[in-house]
Scaffold this motif. Sequence first.
Motif, PDB file in Angstrom:
ATOM      1  N   ALA A 102       0.869 -15.978   4.884  1.00  0.00           N
ATOM      2  CA  ALA A 102      -0.436 -15.901   5.552  1.00  0.00           C
ATOM      3  C   ALA A 102      -0.274 -15.896   7.066  1.00  0.00           C
ATOM      4  CB  ALA A 102      -1.319 -17.063   5.112  1.00  0.00           C
ATOM      5  N   ASN A 103       0.569 -16.763   7.588  1.00  0.00           N
ATOM      6  CA  ASN A 103       0.823 -16.808   9.031  1.00  0.00           C
ATOM      7  C   ASN A 103       2.181 -17.456   9.255  1.00  0.00           C
ATOM      8  OD1 ASN A 103       0.320 -19.726   8.927  1.00  0.00           O
ATOM      9  ND2 ASN A 103      -1.836 -19.136   8.785  1.00  0.00           N
ATOM     10  N   THR A 104       2.728 -17.257  10.425  1.00  0.00           N
ATOM     11  CA  THR A 104       4.042 -17.804  10.730  1.00  0.00           C
ATOM     12  C   THR A 104       3.949 -19.305  10.968  1.00  0.00           C
ATOM     13  OG1 THR A 104       3.736 -17.289  13.068  1.00  0.00           O
ATOM     14  CG2 THR A 104       4.840 -15.640  11.715  1.00  0.00           C
ATOM     15  N   GLY A 105       5.008 -20.015  10.652  1.00  0.00           N
ATOM     16  CA  GLY A 105       5.066 -21.456  10.830  1.00  0.00           C
ATOM     17  C   GLY A 105       6.458 -21.948  10.516  1.00  0.00           C
ATOM     18  N   PRO A 106       6.656 -23.258  10.568  1.00  0.00           N
ATOM     19  CA  PRO A 106       7.982 -23.798  10.266  1.00  0.00           C
ATOM     20  C   PRO A 106       8.494 -23.400   8.877  1.00  0.00           C
ATOM     21  CG  PRO A 106       6.595 -25.484  11.255  1.00  0.00           C
ATOM     22  CD  PRO A 106       5.706 -24.320  10.967  1.00  0.00           C
ATOM     23  N   GLN A 107       7.577 -23.296   7.890  1.00  0.00           N
ATOM     24  CA  GLN A 107       7.956 -22.836   6.572  1.00  0.00           C
ATOM     25  C   GLN A 107       6.713 -22.367   5.828  1.00  0.00           C
ATOM     26  OE1 GLN A 107       9.615 -26.695   5.171  1.00  0.00           O
ATOM     27  NE2 GLN A 107       8.349 -26.396   3.363  1.00  0.00           N
ATOM     28  N   ALA A 108       6.938 -21.606   4.787  1.00  0.00           N
ATOM     29  CA  ALA A 108       5.820 -21.037   4.023  1.00  0.00           C
ATOM     30  C   ALA A 108       5.250 -22.083   3.074  1.00  0.00           C
ATOM     31  CB  ALA A 108       6.295 -19.821   3.244  1.00  0.00           C
ATOM     32  N   PRO A 109       3.958 -22.387   3.182  1.00  0.00           N
ATOM     33  CA  PRO A 109       3.373 -23.389   2.283  1.00  0.00           C
ATOM     34  C   PRO A 109       2.996 -22.771   0.939  1.00  0.00           C
ATOM     35  CG  PRO A 109       1.722 -22.622   3.821  1.00  0.00           C
ATOM     36  CD  PRO A 109       3.003 -21.913   4.192  1.00  0.00           C
ATOM     37  N   GLU A 110       2.903 -23.600  -0.067  1.00  0.00           N
ATOM     38  CA  GLU A 110       2.412 -23.143  -1.366  1.00  0.00           C
ATOM     39  C   GLU A 110       0.904 -22.947  -1.276  1.00  0.00           C
ATOM     40  OE1 GLU A 110       2.665 -24.482  -6.086  1.00  0.00           O
ATOM     41  OE2 GLU A 110       3.436 -25.780  -4.491  1.00  0.00           O
ATOM     42  N   CYS A 162      16.043 -35.438   0.099  1.00  0.00           N
ATOM     43  CA  CYS A 162      14.942 -34.664   0.690  1.00  0.00           C
ATOM     44  C   CYS A 162      13.644 -34.819  -0.092  1.00  0.00           C
ATOM     45  CB  CYS A 162      15.310 -33.176   0.756  1.00  0.00           C
ATOM     46  SG  CYS A 162      16.676 -32.788   1.870  1.00  0.00           S
ATOM     47  N   HIS A 163      13.732 -34.748  -1.421  1.00  0.00           N
ATOM     48  CA  HIS A 163      12.527 -34.730  -2.256  1.00  0.00           C
ATOM     49  C   HIS A 163      12.066 -36.117  -2.682  1.00  0.00           C
ATOM     50  CE1 HIS A 163      12.114 -30.381  -2.764  1.00  0.00           C
ATOM     51  NE2 HIS A 163      13.431 -30.315  -2.836  1.00  0.00           N
ATOM     52  N   VAL A 165      13.373 -39.940  -4.428  1.00  0.00           N
ATOM     53  CA  VAL A 165      13.966 -40.216  -5.728  1.00  0.00           C
ATOM     54  C   VAL A 165      12.973 -39.987  -6.863  1.00  0.00           C
ATOM     55  CG1 VAL A 165      13.348 -42.672  -5.807  1.00  0.00           C
ATOM     56  CG2 VAL A 165      15.448 -41.880  -6.934  1.00  0.00           C
ATOM     57  N   ALA A 166      11.676 -40.025  -6.562  1.00  0.00           N
ATOM     58  CA  ALA A 166      10.660 -39.784  -7.585  1.00  0.00           C
ATOM     59  C   ALA A 166      10.127 -38.358  -7.534  1.00  0.00           C
ATOM     60  CB  ALA A 166       9.504 -40.775  -7.430  1.00  0.00           C
ATOM     61  N   GLY A 167      10.716 -37.499  -6.691  1.00  0.00           N
ATOM     62  CA  GLY A 167      10.244 -36.125  -6.578  1.00  0.00           C
ATOM     63  C   GLY A 167       8.925 -36.002  -5.861  1.00  0.00           C
ATOM     64  N   ALA A 168       8.570 -36.997  -5.042  1.00  0.00           N
ATOM     65  CA  ALA A 168       7.278 -36.996  -4.346  1.00  0.00           C
ATOM     66  C   ALA A 168       7.311 -36.219  -3.041  1.00  0.00           C
ATOM     67  CB  ALA A 168       6.838 -38.434  -4.075  1.00  0.00           C
ATOM     68  N   GLY A 169       8.471 -35.687  -2.643  1.00  0.00           N
ATOM     69  CA  GLY A 169       8.570 -34.923  -1.412  1.00  0.00           C
ATOM     70  C   GLY A 169       8.839 -35.813  -0.214  1.00  0.00           C
ATOM     71  N   GLY A 170       9.086 -35.181   0.929  1.00  0.00           N
ATOM     72  CA  GLY A 170       9.372 -35.936   2.144  1.00  0.00           C
ATOM     73  C   GLY A 170       9.439 -35.029   3.350  1.00  0.00           C
ATOM     74  N   ALA A 171       9.356 -35.636   4.532  1.00  0.00           N
ATOM     75  CA  ALA A 171       9.363 -34.892   5.785  1.00  0.00           C
ATOM     76  C   ALA A 171      10.793 -34.572   6.207  1.00  0.00           C
ATOM     77  CB  ALA A 171       8.659 -35.688   6.873  1.00  0.00           C
ATOM     78  N   LEU A 172      10.965 -33.398   6.825  1.00  0.00           N
ATOM     79  CA  LEU A 172      12.238 -32.989   7.409  1.00  0.00           C
ATOM     80  C   LEU A 172      12.034 -32.835   8.916  1.00  0.00           C
ATOM     81  CD1 LEU A 172      13.301 -30.343   4.720  1.00  0.00           C
ATOM     82  CD2 LEU A 172      13.968 -32.740   4.857  1.00  0.00           C
ATOM     83  N   THR A 173      12.945 -32.186   9.585  1.00  0.00           N
ATOM     84  CA  THR A 173      12.857 -32.038  11.039  1.00  0.00           C
ATOM     85  C   THR A 173      12.043 -30.804  11.419  1.00  0.00           C
ATOM     86  OG1 THR A 173      14.925 -30.782  11.072  1.00  0.00           O
ATOM     87  CG2 THR A 173      15.077 -33.166  11.345  1.00  0.00           C
ATOM     88  N   GLY A 175       8.920 -30.049  11.893  1.00  0.00           N
ATOM     89  CA  GLY A 175       7.728 -29.667  11.150  1.00  0.00           C
ATOM     90  C   GLY A 175       7.970 -29.172   9.746  1.00  0.00           C
ATOM     91  N   LYS A 176       9.203 -29.220   9.279  1.00  0.00           N
ATOM     92  CA  LYS A 176       9.512 -28.765   7.927  1.00  0.00           C
ATOM     93  C   LYS A 176       9.409 -29.946   6.955  1.00  0.00           C
ATOM     94  CE  LYS A 176      12.683 -25.430   9.973  1.00  0.00           C
ATOM     95  NZ  LYS A 176      14.086 -25.020  10.145  1.00  0.00           N
ATOM     96  N   TYR A 177       9.370 -29.643   5.685  1.00  0.00           N
ATOM     97  CA  TYR A 177       9.217 -30.697   4.688  1.00  0.00           C
ATOM     98  C   TYR A 177       9.770 -30.230   3.346  1.00  0.00           C
ATOM     99  CZ  TYR A 177       5.233 -27.778   3.390  1.00  0.00           C
ATOM    100  OH  TYR A 177       4.444 -26.712   3.031  1.00  0.00           O
ATOM    101  N   ALA A 178      10.130 -31.211   2.542  1.00  0.00           N
ATOM    102  CA  ALA A 178      10.519 -30.950   1.152  1.00  0.00           C
ATOM    103  C   ALA A 178       9.293 -31.208   0.296  1.00  0.00           C
ATOM    104  CB  ALA A 178      11.666 -31.866   0.738  1.00  0.00           C
ATOM    105  N   PRO A 179       8.792 -30.210  -0.438  1.00  0.00           N
ATOM    106  CA  PRO A 179       7.532 -30.384  -1.162  1.00  0.00           C
ATOM    107  C   PRO A 179       7.665 -31.325  -2.350  1.00  0.00           C
ATOM    108  CG  PRO A 179       8.519 -28.279  -1.701  1.00  0.00           C
ATOM    109  CD  PRO A 179       9.350 -28.865  -0.599  1.00  0.00           C
TER     110      PRO A 179
END
Length: 266
Positions: A102-110, A162-163, A165-173, A175-179
Amino acid sequence: MPSSRRPSRRRGRRSPLATVVLLALGLVFTGSSYALFTATSAGDAATAASQESIDHGQKLFAANCATCHGMNLEGTEAGPTLLGVGAASVDFQVGTGRMPLANTGPQAPEKPVMFTEEDIQAMADYVASVSPGPGIPEEEYLQTTGDATRGAELFRINCAMCHNVAGAGGALTQGKYAPALHGTSPKHIYEAMTTGPQNMPVFNDANLTPEDKRDIITALKYQEEAPSPGGYELGSLGPVAEGLFAWVFGLGAIVALTVWITARSN
């Protein structure tokens, strides 16, 4: 009187040129073998998909993807090449709504998916027919019949940093993130491991076998469906979220109770 002639070169010594020739022959043989293997793989992929599906996928790709990825999948300044990404990458990126972007950014969102399953399959068939790459996983590896205990251990070693231990996701550097992985289909989890989207590394069959991936999927789905015996799980974000909840609501309740008791006593 000793002879003044210099001793002749030892017979049988290999010429430096022979080493160069052997290396060149080895490189030519290796390159030819690889080209033959990839050509055979491409032929098999093209045979597996109908020509009608490939043609339909090519039209969809030209209308929706070629602006960024190029008419021949070669890539442009706006998007990377898709040569070698395979059908699995197309199925993941388009099937989760991340593409078209849809638009440029740190990563493509779902986001909501724009295409039907038939259209996504057609685009995957087209990309795979141009250049071989990881294919869409077989159904037997998407069943939640693996070893959940072993899968949880593999996930903790390879993915939890990154994700969560429960697969709940987390922040990266930056503006990126692990969903979060809750609600993600087994097929898309498997494809993410084989293609390495966004900032995720690629886990090929040498790193995690198809059985290993099935075990990880089994563990994630078991964890997703298992009840929380401790009550509300606070997003499974761990002790930070739990401590914050206790500090804000628990301590806040104590302060409010203290104020109320003081007011009543006065």
